[in-house]
Design a protein around this motif. Structure first.
Motif, PDB file in Angstrom:
ATOM      1  N   ASP A 101      26.517  80.929   4.971  1.00  0.00           N
ATOM      2  CA  ASP A 101      27.382  79.890   5.523  1.00  0.00           C
ATOM      3  C   ASP A 101      26.638  78.563   5.570  1.00  0.00           C
ATOM      4  O   ASP A 101      25.421  78.539   5.678  1.00  0.00           O
ATOM      5  N   ILE A 102      27.412  77.483   5.574  1.00  0.00           N
ATOM      6  CA  ILE A 102      26.859  76.156   5.852  1.00  0.00           C
ATOM      7  C   ILE A 102      27.586  75.617   7.076  1.00  0.00           C
ATOM      8  O   ILE A 102      28.817  75.622   7.129  1.00  0.00           O
ATOM      9  N   THR A 103      26.806  75.180   8.039  1.00  0.00           N
ATOM     10  CA  THR A 103      27.345  74.648   9.289  1.00  0.00           C
ATOM     11  C   THR A 103      26.906  73.188   9.427  1.00  0.00           C
ATOM     12  O   THR A 103      26.019  72.734   8.700  1.00  0.00           O
ATOM     13  N   ASN A 104      27.525  72.470  10.383  1.00  0.00           N
ATOM     14  CA  ASN A 104      27.124  71.075  10.560  1.00  0.00           C
ATOM     15  C   ASN A 104      26.813  70.709  12.010  1.00  0.00           C
ATOM     16  O   ASN A 104      26.717  69.543  12.345  1.00  0.00           O
ATOM     17  N   ASN A 105      26.649  71.721  12.866  1.00  0.00           N
ATOM     18  CA  ASN A 105      26.287  71.446  14.258  1.00  0.00           C
ATOM     19  C   ASN A 105      25.649  72.694  14.865  1.00  0.00           C
ATOM     20  O   ASN A 105      25.757  73.797  14.311  1.00  0.00           O
ATOM     21  N   LEU A 144      22.172  74.383   7.658  1.00  0.00           N
ATOM     22  CA  LEU A 144      22.571  73.373   8.635  1.00  0.00           C
ATOM     23  C   LEU A 144      22.523  72.024   7.933  1.00  0.00           C
ATOM     24  O   LEU A 144      21.473  71.601   7.442  1.00  0.00           O
ATOM     25  N   TYR A 145      23.688  71.366   7.880  1.00  0.00           N
ATOM     26  CA  TYR A 145      23.837  70.081   7.191  1.00  0.00           C
ATOM     27  C   TYR A 145      24.493  69.108   8.161  1.00  0.00           C
ATOM     28  O   TYR A 145      25.693  69.159   8.392  1.00  0.00           O
ATOM     29  N   THR A 146      23.696  68.229   8.760  1.00  0.00           N
ATOM     30  CA  THR A 146      24.204  67.371   9.836  1.00  0.00           C
ATOM     31  C   THR A 146      24.446  65.927   9.416  1.00  0.00           C
ATOM     32  O   THR A 146      24.795  65.104  10.254  1.00  0.00           O
ATOM     33  N   ASP A 147      24.285  65.600   8.140  1.00  0.00           N
ATOM     34  CA  ASP A 147      24.408  64.215   7.683  1.00  0.00           C
ATOM     35  C   ASP A 147      25.742  63.614   8.127  1.00  0.00           C
ATOM     36  O   ASP A 147      26.808  64.140   7.814  1.00  0.00           O
ATOM     37  N   SER A 148      25.680  62.498   8.842  1.00  0.00           N
ATOM     38  CA  SER A 148      26.892  61.885   9.399  1.00  0.00           C
ATOM     39  C   SER A 148      27.822  61.313   8.333  1.00  0.00           C
ATOM     40  O   SER A 148      28.995  61.066   8.600  1.00  0.00           O
ATOM     41  N   ARG A 149      27.330  61.130   7.125  1.00  0.00           N
ATOM     42  CA  ARG A 149      28.175  60.572   6.064  1.00  0.00           C
ATOM     43  C   ARG A 149      29.226  61.562   5.572  1.00  0.00           C
ATOM     44  O   ARG A 149      30.094  61.194   4.793  1.00  0.00           O
ATOM     45  N   GLN A 150      29.178  62.800   6.043  1.00  0.00           N
ATOM     46  CA  GLN A 150      30.221  63.748   5.675  1.00  0.00           C
ATOM     47  C   GLN A 150      31.503  63.506   6.471  1.00  0.00           C
ATOM     48  O   GLN A 150      32.544  64.077   6.167  1.00  0.00           O
ATOM     49  N   GLN A 151      31.436  62.642   7.471  1.00  0.00           N
ATOM     50  CA  GLN A 151      32.604  62.345   8.293  1.00  0.00           C
ATOM     51  C   GLN A 151      33.528  61.362   7.573  1.00  0.00           C
ATOM     52  O   GLN A 151      33.115  60.621   6.701  1.00  0.00           O
TER      53      GLN A 151
END
Length: 158
Positions: free
Chosen positions: A141-145, A99-106
């Motif tokens: 897998d890597i997810t973001n949410n 789980l990778y939620t860092d907002s800088r990926q947007q």
């Protein structure tokens, strides 16, 4: 099925995040037993004593007896313990869901952000170690949410 939850646990923010997310996952997946290291007082009661071998043995035993690892990738860098746990899981062929939620990926299509990559010290994106994320992608897998996290977990429960 048993899952191992990997994240830093030493700041109050991480401790609280872990407790909240694992509570949500336990509600969403009552058939899934989740090992959360911070709940293991034998090695993580910081008023008591556990040496490095005790911690490594206890967490590795829990990790290698799991059928899934849920790894939090957020932070300035991936937590050193989490990176180690990802390596062990990969070596033992245990699927990993990151789980990778860092907002800088947007903003990956924003031309100004992309152009800024050519200017020293103006990276608008967050870097995650490619070796460590590669181990996850080779075996998970890597997810973001949260919604995608639960979908990925569900896939491994089937």
């Amino acid at each position: 099925m048993k899952a191992y939850f990997a994240n830093g646990l030493f700041s109050q923010a991480d401790f609280d995040f872990n407790a909240k997310l694992v509570a949500q996952l336990r509600t969403a997946f009552p058939e899934l037993t989740i090992y959360l290291p911070q709940e293991n007082a034998a090695i993580n009661d910081k008023q008591a004593y556990a040496d490095s071998k005790m911690i490594a043995q206890a967490d590795t035993d829990e990790l290698t007896s799991s059928q899934l690892v849920i790894a939090i990738l957020d932070g300035i860098t991936i937590d050193a313990g989490v990176a180690s746990e990802i390596g062990v899981a990969y070596a033992k062929h245990i699927p990993i869901v990151g789980l990778y939620t860092d907002s800088r990926q947007q903003g990956a299509t924003n031309s100004k952000k992309l152009a800024a990559l050519q200017t020293i010290a103006e990276n608008q994106f967050h870097y995650v170690n490619l070796y460590t994320t590669g181990l996850i992608k080779l075996n998970g897998d890597i997810t973001n949410n949260f919604a995608d996290l639960t979908s990925s977990i569900r896939k491994y429960l089937s």
